[in-house]
Design a protein around this motif. Structure first.
Motif, PDB file in Angstrom:
ATOM      1  N   VAL A 258       0.844  -1.183   0.000  1.00 52.28           N
ATOM      2  CA  VAL A 258       0.000   0.000   0.000  1.00 52.28           C
ATOM      3  C   VAL A 258       0.881   1.235   0.000  1.00 52.28           C
TER       4      VAL A 258
ATOM      5  N   ILE B  95      -1.484  -1.072  -4.109  1.00 55.62           N
ATOM      6  CA  ILE B  95      -2.739  -0.348  -3.892  1.00 55.62           C
ATOM      7  C   ILE B  95      -2.339   1.054  -3.440  1.00 55.62           C
TER       8      ILE B  95
ATOM      9  N   LEU C 241      -6.926   3.225   5.035  1.00 53.37           N
ATOM     10  CA  LEU C 241      -6.247   2.271   4.164  1.00 53.37           C
ATOM     11  C   LEU C 241      -6.661   0.827   4.413  1.00 53.37           C
TER      12      LEU C 241
ATOM     13  N   VAL D 102      -8.058  -1.593   1.500  1.00 58.15           N
ATOM     14  CA  VAL D 102      -7.542  -2.939   1.245  1.00 58.15           C
ATOM     15  C   VAL D 102      -8.696  -3.950   1.212  1.00 58.15           C
TER      16      VAL D 102
ATOM     17  N   VAL E 113       3.337  -1.300   3.933  1.00 60.44           N
ATOM     18  CA  VAL E 113       2.670   0.002   3.837  1.00 60.44           C
ATOM     19  C   VAL E 113       3.746   1.079   3.867  1.00 60.44           C
TER      20      VAL E 113
END
Length: 345
Positions: free
Chosen positions: A40, A62, A95, A99, A110
């Motif tokens: 992420v 992501i 976040l 996800v 992350v």
């Protein structure tokens, strides 16, 4: 993620190329992307970290950004990634929900790059710049109260507290007094208008930051709830990382760094009972340190990108222990001044 994200306007005004990712080698080294991993990038910006993660291994990313302009500008990279990049318009504090929305429960890493990007500063109409005239806005998502609203509505006391706590402005009372006196004559609605008011109170030498640096920082942080967003994002990262997953955070001023440092220290230190008190069950550590202390830019990067001089990287690795019970962020955040318009004077 930008060279100037979180940096001072002094750097942005005369610095080098806009799109140099800060501490990029150190970020990738501490994140340690691997084939098949999902990562992420909570602060996409211009996509600097995302590009590096995609290039480091056969990964999926992501990426999240609350700025609709960043989302629009990132569509070309989405197309280039051939399905390996999902770009989501959202706050990075959510976040874990992002996800889940991608059909996943856990991720392998992350990365967060905290602060305003040089793209936002370079656009005078966004209202972040005290060197470029524009509306006194500063909203990253273009929603909610603007900086002009705060300047118009806060009492002198609350305004001074805001400047001191979020901008670490030592002359906060004098600046607040000047703002209140100026707004009695005319609304303060433009960036250069506010910068001129502050410059009449604070005199800076040529080599020092612009007199308005701390005032603009404080307003930007308050408008976007940046410190609250950061604290919530750290807790969300704890919930979403797999055992062995890495958390890497790059900050640009002491308020941000203090929150990250305290969070990691809290989660990496087991809590137990005192020998003077009845025994209690120890809370297992949910993170272990990857980097001891803050990692800073080396001489070579500073020579090519002076905007990196205030950047600090902290990293930790998720353990198998469950996430700590969250919800109380008071130990990580400074006290917030009231934004009650009724207290204006």
């Amino acid at each position: 993620m930008m060279a100037g994200r979180g940096g001072s306007e002094t750097d942005v005004a005369g610095g080098p190329a806009r799109h140099l990712p800060v501490l990029i080698d150190e970020v990738i080294a501490h994140l340690a992307p691997r084939d098949g991993g999902v990562y992420v990038d909570g602060t996409f910006g211009a996509g600097g970290y995302t590009r590096a993660i995609l290039a480091a291994a056969d990964t999926r990313v992501i990426a999240i950004d609350r700025d609709p302009n960043a989302i629009a500008d990132g569509q070309a990279l989405v197309a280039e990634s051939a399905g390996r990049l999902s770009l989501v318009h959202e706050r990075f504090s959510a976040l874990d929900a992002v996800v889940a929305g991608q059909g996943l429960e856990r991720v392998d890493g992350v990365v967060l790059d905290i602060g305003v990007s040089s793209m936002q500063i370079d656009e005078g109409e966004r209202g972040f710049s005290f060197r470029r005239d524009g509306p006194l806005d500063m909203r990253m998502s273009s929603e909610g109260p603007s900086a002009a609203d705060l300047v118009a509505k806060l009492s002198e006391t609350d305004l001074a507290n805001l400047l001191y706590r979020f901008g670490e402005e030592r002359r906060s009372r004098a600046v607040a007094r000047a703002i209140v006196e100026a707004r009695a004559s005319a609304p303060i609605e433009r960036t250069l208008q506010l910068a001129d008011i502050v410059a009449k109170v604070i005199w800076a030498k040529p080599h020092e930051p612009h007199p308005s640096t701390r005032t603009f920082q404080a307003l930007r942080i308050a408008v976007n709830d940046e410190l609250g967003e950061l604290a919530r994002a750290l807790e969300a990262s704890e919930r979403v990382l797999k055992p062995g997953g890495r958390l890497v955070v790059v900050t640009f001023h002491s308020l941000e760094d203090r929150i990250v440092k305290n969070f990691i220290a809290n989660r990496a230190k087991a809590a137990g009972g005192s020998r003077h008190l009845p025994s209690v069950d120890a809370v297992p550590t949910s993170f272990r340190l990857v980097a001891r202390g803050a990692v800073e830019a080396g001489a070579a990067e500073l020579a090519s990108n002076p905007r990196a001089r205030s950047a600090k990287l902290r990293a930790a690795e998720r353990t198998e222990a469950p996430a700590h019970a969250g919800g109380d962020l008071s130990s990580f955040l400074p006290p917030l001044p009231s934004l009650d318009a009724s207290r204006r004077r």
